[in-house]
Design an enzyme around this catalytic site. Sequence first.
Site, PDB file in Angstrom:
ATOM      1  N   ARG A 146      14.727  74.951 -26.761  1.00  0.00           N
ATOM      2  CA  ARG A 146      15.061  73.562 -27.111  1.00  0.00           C
ATOM      3  C   ARG A 146      16.506  73.245 -26.751  1.00  0.00           C
ATOM      4  O   ARG A 146      16.886  72.102 -26.524  1.00  0.00           O
ATOM      5  CB  ARG A 146      14.793  73.272 -28.595  1.00  0.00           C
ATOM      6  CG  ARG A 146      15.177  71.841 -28.983  1.00  0.00           C
ATOM      7  CD  ARG A 146      14.548  71.324 -30.269  1.00  0.00           C
ATOM      8  NE  ARG A 146      14.478  72.312 -31.315  1.00  0.00           N
ATOM      9  CZ  ARG A 146      15.516  72.800 -31.990  1.00  0.00           C
ATOM     10  NH1 ARG A 146      16.729  72.391 -31.714  1.00  0.00           N
ATOM     11  NH2 ARG A 146      15.333  73.706 -32.926  1.00  0.00           N
ATOM     12  N   TYR A 190      12.735  47.702 -18.752  1.00  0.00           N
ATOM     13  CA  TYR A 190      11.459  48.369 -18.991  1.00  0.00           C
ATOM     14  C   TYR A 190      11.015  48.085 -20.440  1.00  0.00           C
ATOM     15  O   TYR A 190      11.831  48.121 -21.361  1.00  0.00           O
ATOM     16  CB  TYR A 190      11.653  49.869 -18.751  1.00  0.00           C
ATOM     17  CG  TYR A 190      10.413  50.683 -18.933  1.00  0.00           C
ATOM     18  CD1 TYR A 190       9.367  50.605 -18.010  1.00  0.00           C
ATOM     19  CD2 TYR A 190      10.271  51.539 -20.013  1.00  0.00           C
ATOM     20  CE1 TYR A 190       8.228  51.359 -18.173  1.00  0.00           C
ATOM     21  CE2 TYR A 190       9.124  52.301 -20.178  1.00  0.00           C
ATOM     22  CZ  TYR A 190       8.107  52.194 -19.255  1.00  0.00           C
ATOM     23  OH  TYR A 190       6.968  52.944 -19.428  1.00  0.00           O
ATOM     24  N   ASP A 212      19.897  52.321 -15.456  1.00  0.00           N
ATOM     25  CA  ASP A 212      18.586  52.959 -15.286  1.00  0.00           C
ATOM     26  C   ASP A 212      18.219  52.771 -13.813  1.00  0.00           C
ATOM     27  O   ASP A 212      17.917  51.669 -13.374  1.00  0.00           O
ATOM     28  CB  ASP A 212      17.566  52.290 -16.216  1.00  0.00           C
ATOM     29  CG  ASP A 212      16.163  52.884 -16.078  1.00  0.00           C
ATOM     30  OD1 ASP A 212      15.851  53.440 -15.008  1.00  0.00           O
ATOM     31  OD2 ASP A 212      15.379  52.774 -17.039  1.00  0.00           O
ATOM     32  N   LYS A 241       8.524  58.974 -12.290  1.00  0.00           N
ATOM     33  CA  LYS A 241       8.141  58.038 -11.253  1.00  0.00           C
ATOM     34  C   LYS A 241       8.424  58.609  -9.858  1.00  0.00           C
ATOM     35  O   LYS A 241       7.821  59.580  -9.491  1.00  0.00           O
ATOM     36  CB  LYS A 241       8.850  56.701 -11.491  1.00  0.00           C
ATOM     37  CG  LYS A 241       8.778  56.210 -12.940  1.00  0.00           C
ATOM     38  CD  LYS A 241       7.393  55.775 -13.369  1.00  0.00           C
ATOM     39  CE  LYS A 241       7.286  55.513 -14.869  1.00  0.00           C
ATOM     40  NZ  LYS A 241       8.278  54.581 -15.396  1.00  0.00           N
TER      41      LYS A 241
HETATM   42  C1  LIG Z   1       8.779  54.322 -16.677  1.00  0.00           C
HETATM   43  C2  LIG Z   1      10.155  53.857 -16.905  1.00  0.00           C
HETATM   44  C3  LIG Z   1      10.890  54.299 -18.015  1.00  0.00           C
HETATM   45  C4  LIG Z   1      10.305  55.249 -19.026  1.00  0.00           C
HETATM   46  O1  LIG Z   1       9.979  56.490 -18.451  1.00  0.00           O
HETATM   47  P1  LIG Z   1       8.833  57.451 -19.036  1.00  0.00           P
HETATM   48  O2  LIG Z   1       8.975  58.655 -18.191  1.00  0.00           O
HETATM   49  O3  LIG Z   1       7.534  56.728 -18.867  1.00  0.00           O
HETATM   50  O4  LIG Z   1       9.147  57.679 -20.475  1.00  0.00           O
HETATM   51  C5  LIG Z   1      12.180  53.838 -18.166  1.00  0.00           C
HETATM   52  N1  LIG Z   1      12.728  52.965 -17.294  1.00  0.00           N
HETATM   53  C6  LIG Z   1      12.045  52.505 -16.221  1.00  0.00           C
HETATM   54  C7  LIG Z   1      12.692  51.553 -15.295  1.00  0.00           C
HETATM   55  C8  LIG Z   1      10.735  52.937 -15.988  1.00  0.00           C
HETATM   56  O5  LIG Z   1      10.053  52.477 -14.931  1.00  0.00           O
END
Ligand SMILES: *Cc1c(COP(=O)(O)O)cnc(C)c1O
Length: 398
Positions: free
Chosen positions: A58, A111, A183, A208
């Site tokens: 962890r 998001y 982000d 992603k």
């Molecule tokens: C999908 C996404 C998230 C969250 O990511 P997860 O891996 O699904 O928790 C955050 N920001 C953006 C822009 C995203 O497309």
Amino acid sequence: MTDGSNLPKTLVRRMPLQPGVSRPVVTPIQPSVVYSSESPDQLEGQYEGKEHGYTYSREGHPNADLLAAKIDMLEGGQGGIICASGMAAVGTALMGLLSQGDHVIGGDQLYGRSLRMMTQDLPRFGIETTLVDTGDVAKVAAVIRPETKMILVEVMANPTLAIADMEGIAALCAEKGILLAVDNTFTTPTAYRPYDHGADIVIHSVTKLLAGHADVTLGYVSAKDPALTEKMKVFWITMGATPSPHDCWLAERGIYTFDLRYAKSQENAALLADYLATLPGVKRVVYPGRADHPDHARAAHLLQGQFGNMVSFEIEGGRAAANAMIRAMPDMAFAPTLGDVGTTVSHSATSSHRLVPVAARESIGITEGFFRVSVGIEDIEILKADFAAGCAAAARAV
Ligand SMILES: *Cc1c(COP(=O)(O)O)cnc(C)c1O
């Protein structure tokens, strides 16, 4: 073991792997939860950071560290932290760094779950949030307060693909001493490297495009200032936002082809956007690489010709037309994610913006006929054929 067993009594004793002169080319997966140290002295040295080593997974493990180092290389960051999901990375940045009484500003098209964390969770801990259109720096400047500690921005908004005024916001943050958290999931370090443009914190949903195969959920967060990284890391350990070594290994494998996949899917996205615009029943196409995109000039300037793999479009007709389109494309994944090698289509009104009041979502163009496409690396002709069939079926349903 029963009395009569002839199994060796030392079976469960762990043994070191056979040492040898050959080393594996591929990173080994290290699933061990615990690591043994040579002595209390050594353990103490590790806890005090004088000796490098692992203790309990962890608190960190080799597969996460290796993946973090790879994404650090892409982003020009240092000391990155791999989290169990993109949301765990967003949470590590927001909750690991902000305190009661602080104020945070977020883009009003962040998001969906990030919006939820900002508006539902942070206020429970006494952190106030203001959401604002990050396409207009004057609007951002107008909501700054003396307690504003951080601004969280996505360079390219989902699903309108609006482009934030990154230069204006970075200058504003520098002037006011506010942390700029970016982000970078949609834009990726190929199109935009936030640290080169004044960011303090970079966040990714590695789930992603970076991992790229829709088989892991992972996140990444890093900070320019090592003191901030350390603060986030302590929170990350306490929250247990640590990823699985197996997932880190899959993402590491995915990342080696990231640039190739991104190049191909961007090429496909540009072709598909122009093709969609020719289909009957398509009202509008939204792609930052097209001259008719409202933020095309800003995208061209910020993203250096890397306009991304996301294309949105709107068809005539309501839900019936939308249903007909998706039903006529059975080989296309209708799924609310993005960044997979295969193309996926999502319907924002019933997925990401399901809980947004109809008037609010329609004011940004998200109607029942609005779709978002995450373009993959297939042959473009296959994609054209699918969308031609989908749009023809939708037109018949109007
Ligand atoms: C999908 C996404 C998230 C969250 O990511 P997860 O891996 O699904 O928790 C955050 N920001 C953006 C822009 C995203 O497309």
